[in-house]
Write a protein that holds these residues in place. Sequence first.
Motif, mmCIF file in Angstrom:
data_model
loop_
_atom_site.group_PDB
_atom_site.id
_atom_site.type_symbol
_atom_site.label_atom_id
_atom_site.label_comp_id
_atom_site.label_asym_id
_atom_site.label_seq_id
_atom_site.Cartn_x
_atom_site.Cartn_y
_atom_site.Cartn_z
ATOM 1 N N SER A 197 0.747 -1.268 0.001
ATOM 2 C CA SER A 197 0.062 -0.150 0.030
ATOM 3 C C SER A 197 0.906 1.188 0.160
ATOM 4 O O SER A 197 0.418 2.181 -0.672
ATOM 5 N N ASP B 12 -6.207 2.618 1.820
ATOM 6 C CA ASP B 12 -6.757 1.742 2.809
ATOM 7 C C ASP B 12 -7.818 2.669 3.596
ATOM 8 O O ASP B 12 -7.937 3.432 4.653
ATOM 9 N N THR C 172 -4.396 -3.805 5.121
ATOM 10 C CA THR C 172 -5.484 -3.727 3.784
ATOM 11 C C THR C 172 -6.469 -5.078 4.089
ATOM 12 O O THR C 172 -5.763 -6.097 4.152
ATOM 13 N N ASP D 6 -4.629 -2.992 -5.272
ATOM 14 C CA ASP D 6 -3.888 -2.998 -4.029
ATOM 15 C C ASP D 6 -4.488 -4.128 -3.297
ATOM 16 O O ASP D 6 -5.694 -4.220 -3.024
HETATM 17 MG MG LIG Z 1 -1.821 -2.934 2.423
#
Ligand SMILES: [Mg+2]
Lengths: 265, 619
Positions: free
Chosen positions: B31, B70, B81, B100
């Motif tokens: 992320s 996120d 995540t 992601d």
């Molecule tokens: Mg992540």
Amino acid sequence: MRHLRQLEDQSVYILREAYKHFDNLGMLWSMGKDSTVLLWLARKAFFGHVPFPLLHVDTSYKIPAMIEYRDRLAREWRLNLVVGQNKKALAEGMNHERGRVECCTALKTNGLKILLEEKGYTGIILGVRADEESTRAKERYFSPRDKNNDWDFRDQPPELWDQFKTSFPPNTHIRIHPLLDWTEINIWEYIKLENIPFMDLYLDKGNGTRYRSLGCAPCTFPIKSTASTVDEIIEELRATNVAERAGRAQDEGRGMEVLRKDGYM
Amino acid sequence: MDTCKAETAATVDIRDRMNIVIVGSVDHGKSTLLGRLYADTGTLPEGKVEKIQAICKQQGKEFEYAFLFDAFLEEQQQGVTIDTARTFFQWAGRQYIIIDAPGHKEFLKNMISGAARAEAALLLIDALEGVKDQSKRHGLLLSMLGVKQVTVVVNKMDLVDYSQETFALIEKEYRAFLSQLDVTPQFVIPASAKRGDNIATPSPQMAWHTGPTVLESLAQFSSESEQAEQPLRFPLQDVYKFDARRILTGRIASGRLKVGDQVIFSPSNKSAVVQTLEAFNIEPPPTQAQAGQSVGITLDEQIFVERGEIVSHESSLPLVSTTFRANLFWLGRRPLDMDKSYLVRLATHEVECRVAAIHRIVDADNLSLDQHQTNTVVKRNEVADVTIQTKAPLAFDLYSDFETTGRFVLVDDYDVSGGGIITEMVADREETLRIEARQRDFAWVTGDVTLADRAKHYGHRAALVLLIGPDTTGKTFLAKKVESTLVAEGRHVYMLDPENLRRGLDADLQEGDAREMIRRYGEVARLLIDTGVLLISTTNSFRLPADQTVEAIRTLVHPAPVLTVYMSQETTPSPIEADLSFTGPEDFTSTAHAVLTALKEKGIIAETIGNQPVFQFSI
Ligand SMILES: [Mg+2]
Ligand SMILES: Nc1nc2c(ncn2[C@@H]2O[C@H](COP(=O)(O)OP(=O)(O)O)[C@@H](O)[C@H]2O)c(=O)[nH]1
């Protein structure tokens, strides 16, 4: 242009899967650019026909021109239009001054809930896009809702290749999102490519403002813009870094996360 | 970073689009890398960084790029995540959706959902932690999901002092692992997502790296699919009749389709010529289409075909069997169980199935290990080598030949619970007969009257009712009763007793030639069915187990519907899953009536004579 056809092919596939698997299917149409593109894609998928009703959850606060546009297209395209409204909340005087999240919940989320209950739809097609805001970025193409309409985003079903979640327990329904992969620019590029009729509220008519996103009159604000053609809109969007829904009041703070968990579109 | 911003070239026309997934073990920096990529290219929405800064401050944390995507409160609070996010990124004339994926084992199904949408992947490995279990598992799953283009990013190089040796060791180890999967990474890039090294700009700390930055590597992924160059596979999605046109729709999985093409439908073996390609708001209408396109076609003949069939050219047909071997990953809450039945969905075909064998559980750590194991279940998140057996024949391909028609999902109750790729076709008992039927059907010469014409005329479809069960249970008696009742109603019905073939057509056969007797019977039945007749038959003459008899006959008369009726004296369970079962019936009138009702329910007989029958099966 090839990228638009790729997006179109995927959306059409999703629409046909939805039509195949859901006996009681409806498509939400807010007359905005996204759900109008969605409606156009349905006409693509079904060769000029729209074999399910178009549902409009009317908050009564929409801009009047939107209703005229709705009724004109419904006539011209022979649409089966179903209008729902949370009459009780309106009778009790619900409006945005009581709080935006409260108002959206009552008139849109609950308006939709009432319509779903009344008609027993098991599949609802919506024009939400992943690039609109961050909880929509995490949506599935076929996204289940429980009997209270709630979205359990902690435990979404797997979505493998083109195999979607098309079976579900009684009293629940599935939200179908054929436009997830489209961006705002793609929507306008496609409107141009296919020459889709859209509301001129999106264009500047000489006073240097236009709407970028259409919602209820009290909670949607025009942006400063001189774009008066689709080409100019596309050009403007390519140059901007401002989020589309910046003109939408309910997006502030964690507004959308809270709303969507409870069944907001 | 200003130089980058100038290059974003958002105003450049988009030439193509591509989906990329970021995978790798939890906390290896996926992320963060994504956030950094956006930040350093100036492609974040205005105010987004400020918003995240405020959230971090409020939580008393250092600024985290990861928070940009996120989005859920839980994700930010736990710094992990949970579900995949689609993010939109435009660079150098290409529109990317960067997905992601979560790295946590618990959210593997979400990682898989993200990766299944991707055409290419960035796989992250933490330089300090090195190659982890999940790094390998994700590599294995990418190859099963069909993501063939992979670039490996060795991240957090700042934590190992940008050491070239550390990088080289990880590169060597992971390349060796990927080679077992036949995957060659396009690039292996040392980077620091947190500091921005080799993300959007080359790192002065790692001048020894001569390859591209992560941003540059994206442009090296190819969005050209070779699928259009392969033979045609067009899984039928639906058949529409909104107006005068009868349109067959679907998405072309591979190859090309042209007006005028002679096409074959598998597994029904029907064929027809493509008359038009239908499209809305496209002038002039297209005359050809290729892989990836959602299309509609009309045929020169009104053959009845249904969703699930695979359309191809005769020169390259898909495989057909009830059995295949596959590598499967399981995501279900309950383990995959050999005693349970599931639905297999392959392209648009859906059919009941069972797992006939679990050969081994694949260990991501030790891919080649072929130890003998005895498993009866596959647990959540495990990958296994299995044999699957379907209830009805299925058209498919090997995954190594065709992507879309070589993979499938299993549905448990309401949920897609696993996915797999087909590694081998297993010839079932009916293989020889199926090939015979296929070749005979392709060469079959017909008059101008179609089966649909006949069905309309007779008020029913051609079909076969097979009566099975022990001797002297009244099967022949019932057959006669059904025949006379239906003929009295004006239907076209015939009782075909296999005994009648024995002294004539089968005169050259010995008692033991049961399979050949069935084959001849099946061919006779096939012929009669082509005349539009509803056949009723007993089956005891064959002296073979009922399941074998029924399957062989079914294969030869395929795709005509077969209704099986089991009759017995006591309550012995039927050796096959019969459509109807009767125990020592005394009232044959009501029994015959039950058969008629079943024929109506199956859409074989129209409700009233003269009405067009409801077709639920393909004719
Ligand atoms: Mg992540
Ligand atoms: N030192 C250092 N830390 C990093 C780097 N990339 C990510 N991190 C940190 O590693 C943690 C996990 O990162 P995150 O992006 O959430 O990992 P994910 O689980 O793979 O998405 C966070 O605290 C990041 O700040 C890096 O290149 N160097």
